[in-house]
Design a protein around this motif. Sequence first.
Motif, PDB file in Angstrom:
ATOM      1  N   SER A  74      51.430  37.858  34.956  1.00 27.76           N
ATOM      2  CA  SER A  74      50.683  37.205  33.876  1.00 27.76           C
ATOM      3  C   SER A  74      50.333  38.265  32.838  1.00 27.76           C
ATOM      4  N   GLY A  75      49.764  37.825  31.731  1.00 25.12           N
ATOM      5  CA  GLY A  75      49.272  38.805  30.759  1.00 25.12           C
ATOM      6  C   GLY A  75      49.812  38.612  29.368  1.00 25.12           C
ATOM      7  N   ALA A  76      49.654  39.631  28.554  1.00 22.62           N
ATOM      8  CA  ALA A  76      49.987  39.553  27.138  1.00 22.62           C
ATOM      9  C   ALA A  76      51.477  39.823  26.920  1.00 22.62           C
ATOM     10  N   TYR A  77      52.301  38.831  27.284  1.00 21.75           N
ATOM     11  CA  TYR A  77      53.753  38.941  27.119  1.00 21.75           C
ATOM     12  C   TYR A  77      54.240  37.669  26.430  1.00 21.75           C
ATOM     13  N   THR A  78      53.924  37.572  25.178  1.00 23.69           N
ATOM     14  CA  THR A  78      54.170  36.355  24.405  1.00 23.69           C
ATOM     15  C   THR A  78      55.578  35.792  24.619  1.00 23.69           C
ATOM     16  N   ALA A  79      55.615  34.510  24.949  1.00 23.16           N
ATOM     17  CA  ALA A  79      56.854  33.735  25.108  1.00 23.16           C
ATOM     18  C   ALA A  79      57.569  33.931  26.438  1.00 23.16           C
ATOM     19  N   GLU A  80      57.044  34.790  27.301  1.00 18.97           N
ATOM     20  CA  GLU A  80      57.738  35.005  28.573  1.00 18.97           C
ATOM     21  C   GLU A  80      57.264  34.030  29.649  1.00 18.97           C
ATOM     22  N   LEU A  81      58.035  33.952  30.730  1.00 20.91           N
ATOM     23  CA  LEU A  81      57.723  33.051  31.853  1.00 20.91           C
ATOM     24  C   LEU A  81      57.556  33.881  33.120  1.00 20.91           C
ATOM     25  N   SER A  82      56.482  33.604  33.866  1.00 16.61           N
ATOM     26  CA  SER A  82      56.259  34.367  35.100  1.00 16.61           C
ATOM     27  C   SER A  82      56.934  33.652  36.273  1.00 16.61           C
ATOM     28  N   PRO A  83      57.122  34.379  37.387  1.00 23.36           N
ATOM     29  CA  PRO A  83      57.710  33.736  38.571  1.00 23.36           C
ATOM     30  C   PRO A  83      56.892  32.537  39.029  1.00 23.36           C
ATOM     31  N   SER A  84      55.573  32.637  39.045  1.00 25.37           N
ATOM     32  CA  SER A  84      54.813  31.477  39.539  1.00 25.37           C
ATOM     33  C   SER A  84      54.905  30.301  38.573  1.00 25.37           C
ATOM     34  N   MET A  85      55.073  30.570  37.277  1.00 29.83           N
ATOM     35  CA  MET A  85      55.260  29.459  36.336  1.00 29.83           C
ATOM     36  C   MET A  85      56.547  28.696  36.640  1.00 29.83           C
ATOM     37  N   ILE A  86      57.627  29.412  36.846  1.00 30.50           N
ATOM     38  CA  ILE A  86      58.886  28.677  37.066  1.00 30.50           C
ATOM     39  C   ILE A  86      58.880  27.995  38.434  1.00 30.50           C
TER      40      ILE A  86
END
Length: 250
Positions: free
Chosen positions: A71-83
């Motif tokens: 998680s964090g300040a990585y605009t537009a990216e997707l984390s493993p738990s999100m997918i």
Amino acid sequence: MRTPLMAGNWKMNKTVDEAVAMVNELKDLVADAEDVDVAICAPAVDLYAMNEVVGDTNIDLGAQNMYYKESGAYTAELSPSMIKSVGCKYAIIGHSERREIFGETDELLNLKLKTAFANDIVPILCIGEKLSEREAGTHFDRVKFQLAANLSGVEADDVKNMVLAYEPLWAIGTGKTATPEQAEEIIKFIRETVEEMYDADTAEAVRIQYGGSVKPHNVKEIMAQPNIDGALVGGASLEAESFSKIVKFK
Ligand code: 13P
């Protein structure tokens, strides 16, 4: 025995409505497919709604990319738990379009792979050479380099469960397929390289797909090759009828 994986990579195609309509059609067409795993790697915005449809069908979902931070300040990216939260079993890592157009490096892809394993996501790692490398005869060196760099520090048990996709850049979206013999030659080499890097059990277990202009009319001869364990399909995965023919290649 390795179960083939037929995976569609929709790339930047299909709105939510289009995505839902297609999986609704596809699920009936592939319901009776046997001895084959089926996945669709869809645009991130489509996955939530698709997950509602694929439920207890034999279609799994995958993301087309994933970042290596949680998680964090990585605009537009997707984390493993999100997918994972939208039902993804798989994530494509290092597609040549990510490498070439978006500048993803081998070091970054290595971090993404390790993050996928740590989160029980099955990565589909894409490797493959450019036309100039094929013409210069350096395609074997190219895939060997990518394997060494991308799998650096990755454990054998993780490699056994992952998917490799050999996608020569010159065959992607061009209608120009590697011949089954060309694909088999280099995929066999990829398997031998995995054996050198790990051991025979790991090389025997890892699934290696071919990708690049796979269509209903050429899938059968590609799948007849002993080392080819499925296909990563772009254009022909956008339409239910044609993708179902690829899934049911036998
Ligand atoms: P095409 O099947 O459209 O050639 O795309 C291949 C690909 O890049 C799949 O990831």
